[in-house]
Design a protein around this motif. Structure first.
Motif, short mmCIF file in Angstrom:
data_model
loop_
_atom_site.label_atom_id
_atom_site.label_comp_id
_atom_site.label_asym_id
_atom_site.label_seq_id
_atom_site.Cartn_x
_atom_site.Cartn_y
_atom_site.Cartn_z
N VAL A 113 0.65 -1.29 0.16
CA VAL A 113 -0.17 -0.05 0.00
C VAL A 113 0.89 1.22 -0.17
N SER A 114 0.53 2.20 -1.14
CA SER A 114 1.36 3.31 -1.06
C SER A 114 0.97 4.48 -0.08
N PRO A 115 1.81 5.24 0.38
CA PRO A 115 1.48 6.37 1.20
C PRO A 115 0.47 7.12 0.77
N VAL A 116 0.54 7.18 -0.57
CA VAL A 116 -0.59 8.08 -1.38
C VAL A 116 -2.00 7.67 -1.30
N GLU A 137 -11.72 -14.03 3.86
CA GLU A 137 -11.49 -13.54 5.42
C GLU A 137 -10.59 -12.51 5.76
N PRO A 138 -10.90 -11.41 6.39
CA PRO A 138 -10.13 -10.34 6.57
C PRO A 138 -8.62 -10.69 7.02
N SER A 139 -8.24 -11.70 8.06
CA SER A 139 -7.04 -11.97 8.35
C SER A 139 -5.97 -12.49 7.32
N LEU A 140 -6.58 -13.10 6.02
CA LEU A 140 -5.98 -13.33 5.07
C LEU A 140 -5.51 -12.34 4.09
N LEU A 141 -6.11 -10.99 4.54
CA LEU A 141 -5.51 -9.78 3.69
C LEU A 141 -4.37 -9.39 4.47
N GLU A 142 -3.09 -9.24 4.03
CA GLU A 142 -2.06 -8.39 4.90
C GLU A 142 -1.84 -7.20 3.75
N LEU A 143 -1.73 -6.10 4.65
CA LEU A 143 -1.40 -4.73 3.97
C LEU A 143 0.19 -4.37 4.36
N GLU A 144 1.05 -4.44 3.39
CA GLU A 144 2.51 -4.07 3.77
C GLU A 144 2.57 -2.37 3.51
N VAL A 145 3.01 -1.75 4.43
CA VAL A 145 3.19 -0.36 4.31
C VAL A 145 4.78 -0.25 4.82
N THR A 146 5.14 0.95 4.11
CA THR A 146 6.63 1.28 4.76
C THR A 146 6.38 2.75 5.60
N GLU A 147 7.41 3.10 6.35
CA GLU A 147 7.16 4.19 7.04
C GLU A 147 6.84 5.53 6.51
N GLY A 148 6.95 5.63 5.16
CA GLY A 148 6.43 6.53 4.33
C GLY A 148 5.00 6.85 4.74
N ILE A 149 4.38 6.11 5.28
CA ILE A 149 2.61 6.50 5.63
C ILE A 149 2.63 7.34 6.84
N LEU A 150 3.90 7.25 7.56
CA LEU A 150 3.96 7.93 8.86
C LEU A 150 4.30 9.33 8.75
N ARG A 156 -2.59 10.84 12.27
CA ARG A 156 -3.93 10.03 11.25
C ARG A 156 -3.36 8.89 10.91
N ALA A 157 -2.11 8.53 10.49
CA ALA A 157 -1.47 7.28 10.26
C ALA A 157 -1.84 6.23 11.35
N ILE A 158 -1.47 6.57 12.55
CA ILE A 158 -1.86 5.57 13.45
C ILE A 158 -3.29 5.34 13.82
N SER A 159 -4.19 6.27 13.68
CA SER A 159 -5.64 5.95 13.81
C SER A 159 -6.02 5.13 12.67
N LEU A 160 -5.58 5.41 11.27
CA LEU A 160 -5.97 4.57 10.39
C LEU A 160 -5.57 3.05 10.30
N ASP A 174 7.03 -2.84 6.08
CA ASP A 174 7.70 -3.35 4.76
C ASP A 174 9.22 -2.59 4.96
N ASP A 175 9.99 -3.21 4.47
CA ASP A 175 11.42 -2.59 4.21
C ASP A 175 12.13 -2.36 5.62
#
Ligand code: C2E
Ligand code: CA
Ligand code: CA
Ligand code: CA
Length: 274
Positions: A113-116, A137-150, A156-160, A174-175
């Protein structure tokens, strides 16, 4: 366009104009390709380090350009982030990956998932809709994020991330280790998985200092109850070290390259029952 003091175009501005023109062309191309279905996904399996069973697979987007051939995501993702096309492209990626994983019977799928995309006000709702409509099933979806989101708006990122956690998806950082503040993020965010960056893994059979660093990350994961995946495993030596040091999951060309969905399904059929 930029002119210098005497009304002539400088090399710099010509160069810039050229770059802008190429980017504009590529943006147009991406828009058309998205409509024409010229993007597709490959899936790189992730294995549990001990039993070497496939646990999940990471969706990696590919662009089969009609004239230019295969373009690397390292090239077009940054452009898609600039021109905003990452939002519709990312929606398509997540939906396609979830739909594909519904045929895998319990094997998860991870999506980058891109920060954008994270900035998109509808993102959490899109994740919910995607799960509901595909039935994954929700647990079967993993979202990989980098610290760019933060970096922009950490609160806002924390609450998301917390909202996403309530939806029941798995969250991966990720990374890990490449940014400036990986540790402080772990303190503040409820990640389920850390992915050790490939640069640390590839150093394992080259640099003395690499193993203690990897061991420290593994210890951190254990202490915090976070599963650790090593990415970019290319040699048996790296794999042996990671297994000896109790890394949870491994991913890399040594074990499997990114594959088409049908190839993953075939691999899963050959896999013994767990
Ligand atoms: P990433 O998320 O860190 O993905 C891992 C990259 O390492 C992938 O490159 C994968 O093919 C490559 N890789 C995996 N195992 C090995 C290995 O053993 N050795 C080496 N040398 N490389 C390995 P890829 O597919 O070219 O993707 C590059 C980057 O582009 C990704 O890095 C990610 O940041 C981005 N990307 C790819 N697909 C997507 C997507 O669907 N959405 C978004 N937002 N970004 C994506
Ligand atoms: Ca990734
Ligand atoms: Ca990565
Ligand atoms: Ca990377």
């Amino acid at each position: 366009s930029k002119e210098n003091g005497r009304g002539q175009f400088s090399f710099f501005s010509i160069d810039m104009n050229c770059k802008v023109a190429v980017q504009r062309q590529m943006t147009e191309g991406m828009r058309n390709s998205l409509a024409a279905g010229e993007f597709y996904l490959e899936y790189q399996p992730r294995f549990d380090a001990r039993g070497r069973h496939i646990r999940s697979a990471e969706a990696l987007v590919r662009w089969a350009h009609p004239e230019r051939g295969r373009i690397s995501p390292a090239e077009f993702i940054p452009l898609a982030e600039q021109n905003g096309l990452i939002v519709p492209l990312g929606d398509w990626i997540m939906r396609t990956a979830c739909e594909t994983a519904t045929h895998w019977h319990g094997i998860g799928v991870s999506v980058n998932v891109s920060p954008v995309q994270f900035r998109d006000a509808d993102f959490v709702q899109k994740v919910r809709d995607c799960l509901e409509e595909t039935g994954l099933e929700p647990s079967l979806l993993e979202l990989e994020v980098t610290e760019g989101i933060l970096l922009e708006d950490a609160d806002r990122a924390i609450s998301l991330l917390k909202e996403l956690k309530k939806v029941g998806v798995t969250l991966a950082m990720d990374d890990f280790g490449t940014g400036y503040s990986s540790l402080s993020y772990l303190r503040n965010f409820p990640f389920d998985v850390i992915k050790i960056d490939r640069s640390f893994v590839s150093d394992l059979d080259r640099k003395e200092s690499a193993r203690p660093i990897v061991q420290a990350i593994l210890g951190l994961g254990r202490a915090l109850g976070i599963s650790v995946t090593a990415e970019g495993v290319e040699t048996n030596e790296q794999l042996a070290i990671l297994t000896a040091d109790h890394c949870n999951e491994v991913q890399g060309f040594l074990l499997a390259r990114p594959l088409r969905a049908e190839q993953v399904a075939e691999l899963l059929q050959e896999m013994p029952e767990l």
